[in-house]
Design a protein around this motif. Structure first.
Motif, PDB file in Angstrom:
ATOM      1  N   ALA A  89     -10.392  35.624 -34.822  1.00  0.00           N
ATOM      2  CA  ALA A  89     -11.582  36.271 -35.075  1.00  0.00           C
ATOM      3  C   ALA A  89     -12.801  35.832 -34.598  1.00  0.00           C
ATOM      4  CB  ALA A  89     -11.498  36.141 -36.870  1.00  0.00           C
ATOM      5  N   TYR A  90     -13.000  34.918 -35.108  1.00  0.00           N
ATOM      6  CA  TYR A  90     -14.344  34.416 -34.554  1.00  0.00           C
ATOM      7  C   TYR A  90     -14.711  35.035 -32.362  1.00  0.00           C
ATOM      8  CZ  TYR A  90     -16.033  31.961 -38.072  1.00  0.00           C
ATOM      9  OH  TYR A  90     -16.637  31.720 -39.767  1.00  0.00           O
ATOM     10  N   ALA A  91     -13.666  34.791 -32.242  1.00  0.00           N
ATOM     11  CA  ALA A  91     -13.661  34.998 -30.496  1.00  0.00           C
ATOM     12  C   ALA A  91     -13.498  36.581 -30.703  1.00  0.00           C
ATOM     13  CB  ALA A  91     -12.155  34.699 -30.360  1.00  0.00           C
ATOM     14  N   GLY A  92     -13.432  36.880 -31.705  1.00  0.00           N
ATOM     15  CA  GLY A  92     -13.699  38.811 -31.099  1.00  0.00           C
ATOM     16  C   GLY A  92     -14.493  39.621 -31.132  1.00  0.00           C
ATOM     17  N   ALA A  93     -14.898  38.559 -32.814  1.00  0.00           N
ATOM     18  CA  ALA A  93     -15.959  39.088 -32.563  1.00  0.00           C
ATOM     19  C   ALA A  93     -17.414  38.697 -31.319  1.00  0.00           C
ATOM     20  CB  ALA A  93     -16.752  38.522 -34.147  1.00  0.00           C
ATOM     21  N   PHE A  94     -17.180  37.236 -31.372  1.00  0.00           N
ATOM     22  CA  PHE A  94     -18.804  36.972 -30.451  1.00  0.00           C
ATOM     23  C   PHE A  94     -18.193  38.695 -28.848  1.00  0.00           C
ATOM     24  CE2 PHE A  94     -18.787  34.859 -26.672  1.00  0.00           C
ATOM     25  CZ  PHE A  94     -20.163  34.211 -26.596  1.00  0.00           C
ATOM     26  N   VAL A 125     -22.281  32.515 -33.757  1.00  0.00           N
ATOM     27  CA  VAL A 125     -21.861  31.180 -33.356  1.00  0.00           C
ATOM     28  C   VAL A 125     -21.996  30.723 -34.828  1.00  0.00           C
ATOM     29  CG1 VAL A 125     -22.817  29.500 -31.678  1.00  0.00           C
ATOM     30  CG2 VAL A 125     -22.634  31.964 -31.242  1.00  0.00           C
ATOM     31  N   LEU A 126     -23.444  30.362 -35.078  1.00  0.00           N
ATOM     32  CA  LEU A 126     -23.980  29.264 -36.203  1.00  0.00           C
ATOM     33  C   LEU A 126     -22.819  29.966 -38.228  1.00  0.00           C
ATOM     34  CD1 LEU A 126     -27.608  31.482 -36.836  1.00  0.00           C
ATOM     35  CD2 LEU A 126     -26.673  28.596 -36.805  1.00  0.00           C
ATOM     36  N   SER A 127     -21.773  30.744 -37.786  1.00  0.00           N
ATOM     37  CA  SER A 127     -20.977  31.141 -38.786  1.00  0.00           C
ATOM     38  C   SER A 127     -19.425  30.130 -38.309  1.00  0.00           C
ATOM     39  CB  SER A 127     -20.289  32.168 -38.996  1.00  0.00           C
ATOM     40  OG  SER A 127     -19.365  32.434 -39.764  1.00  0.00           O
ATOM     41  N   TRP A 128     -19.500  30.312 -37.035  1.00  0.00           N
ATOM     42  CA  TRP A 128     -18.406  29.364 -36.643  1.00  0.00           C
ATOM     43  C   TRP A 128     -18.803  27.619 -36.461  1.00  0.00           C
ATOM     44  CZ3 TRP A 128     -18.470  26.483 -32.058  1.00  0.00           C
ATOM     45  CH2 TRP A 128     -17.092  25.623 -31.439  1.00  0.00           C
ATOM     46  N   GLY A 129     -20.187  27.255 -36.267  1.00  0.00           N
ATOM     47  CA  GLY A 129     -20.616  26.076 -35.413  1.00  0.00           C
ATOM     48  C   GLY A 129     -21.164  25.647 -36.962  1.00  0.00           C
ATOM     49  N   LEU A 130     -21.043  25.946 -38.603  1.00  0.00           N
ATOM     50  CA  LEU A 130     -21.138  25.135 -39.743  1.00  0.00           C
ATOM     51  C   LEU A 130     -20.418  25.706 -40.320  1.00  0.00           C
ATOM     52  CD1 LEU A 130     -25.481  27.079 -40.249  1.00  0.00           C
ATOM     53  CD2 LEU A 130     -23.926  24.632 -39.660  1.00  0.00           C
ATOM     54  N   ARG A 131     -19.392  26.232 -40.170  1.00  0.00           N
ATOM     55  CA  ARG A 131     -18.555  26.050 -41.167  1.00  0.00           C
ATOM     56  C   ARG A 131     -17.350  24.879 -41.457  1.00  0.00           C
ATOM     57  NH1 ARG A 131     -15.780  26.340 -36.282  1.00  0.00           N
ATOM     58  NH2 ARG A 131     -14.206  25.595 -35.724  1.00  0.00           N
ATOM     59  N   PRO A 132     -16.872  25.108 -42.845  1.00  0.00           N
ATOM     60  CA  PRO A 132     -16.603  23.531 -43.356  1.00  0.00           C
ATOM     61  C   PRO A 132     -15.131  23.271 -42.666  1.00  0.00           C
ATOM     62  CG  PRO A 132     -16.975  24.807 -45.251  1.00  0.00           C
ATOM     63  CD  PRO A 132     -17.332  25.764 -43.863  1.00  0.00           C
ATOM     64  N   PRO A 133     -15.020  21.474 -42.645  1.00  0.00           N
ATOM     65  CA  PRO A 133     -13.652  21.282 -42.069  1.00  0.00           C
ATOM     66  C   PRO A 133     -12.822  21.931 -42.488  1.00  0.00           C
ATOM     67  CG  PRO A 133     -14.983  19.530 -42.911  1.00  0.00           C
ATOM     68  CD  PRO A 133     -15.983  20.455 -43.026  1.00  0.00           C
ATOM     69  N   SER A 134     -11.929  22.591 -43.847  1.00  0.00           N
ATOM     70  CA  SER A 134     -10.744  23.046 -44.488  1.00  0.00           C
ATOM     71  C   SER A 134     -11.060  24.277 -43.652  1.00  0.00           C
ATOM     72  CB  SER A 134     -11.406  22.789 -46.044  1.00  0.00           C
ATOM     73  OG  SER A 134     -11.919  23.972 -45.916  1.00  0.00           O
ATOM     74  N   ARG A 135     -12.133  24.925 -42.437  1.00  0.00           N
ATOM     75  CA  ARG A 135     -11.439  26.367 -42.293  1.00  0.00           C
ATOM     76  C   ARG A 135     -12.381  25.499 -40.429  1.00  0.00           C
ATOM     77  NH1 ARG A 135     -13.207  31.040 -44.949  1.00  0.00           N
ATOM     78  NH2 ARG A 135     -12.841  30.568 -47.143  1.00  0.00           N
TER      79      ARG A 135
END
Length: 161
Positions: A89-94, A125-135
């Motif tokens: 999903a992150y790749a698609g958004a990017f 990119v911020l959302s992807w980079g800051l995501r918690p370890p569980s995600r």
């Protein structure tokens, strides 16, 4: 053996994981909101969205395809678990945002949109980079050696960090 030691929570230089988690959720909320609402607008083929897409040179049926993937991507970012699905999903958004930036710049159509698209690219990119370890996809350390010496059956020499 290569190991990856990652703390259970990430902390900033000020020692507070709360700020990172708040930044993650704020960036994620903005991206999910744009993908969800924008996807619904694409599927509905609202006139101003149709005009924008045709002005960029794309056919109108492209809106339904893109809108469906945007809505599914927004849903994937919100549901718990499924870290690999979130990566896609992150790749698609990017790819969506950067592709839209390139489309606007190459056609010269509605160049005022480029700044907003750049902001959404940065938020993704911020959302992807800051995501918690569980995600995250690779949050656990493998226990077996990655390479073995075929001649002796012994584990190959490894580097430690």
């Amino acid at each position: 053996m290569y190991t990856r030691n990652e703390p259970m929570t990430r902390t900033s230089r000020h020692g507070s994981a709360r700020y990172l988690l708040a930044g993650y959720w704020l960036a994620t909320a903005a991206v999910v909101g744009e993908m969800g609402l924008g996807g619904v607008w694409d599927i509905a083929r609202l006139p101003f969205v149709t005009d924008l897409v045709t002005g960029l040179g794309y056919p109108t049926y492209f809106l339904v395809l893109l809108g469906t993937w945007k809505v599914l991507g927004a849903f994937a970012l919100l549901i718990p678990g499924r870290p690999l699905l979130k990566e896609w999903a992150y790749a698609g958004a990017f790819f969506t945002y950067t592709g839209a930036i390139v489309s606007h710049l190459t056609t010269g159509y509605a160049l005022g949109e480029v700044g907003l698209l750049a902001i959404f690219t940065i938020l993704t990119v911020l959302s992807w980079g800051l995501r918690p370890p569980s995600r995250r996809v690779w949050r656990q350390t493998p226990t077996a050696p990655l390479v073995t010496n075929a001649a002796t059956g012994q584990p190959a020499p490894t580097a430690t960090r």
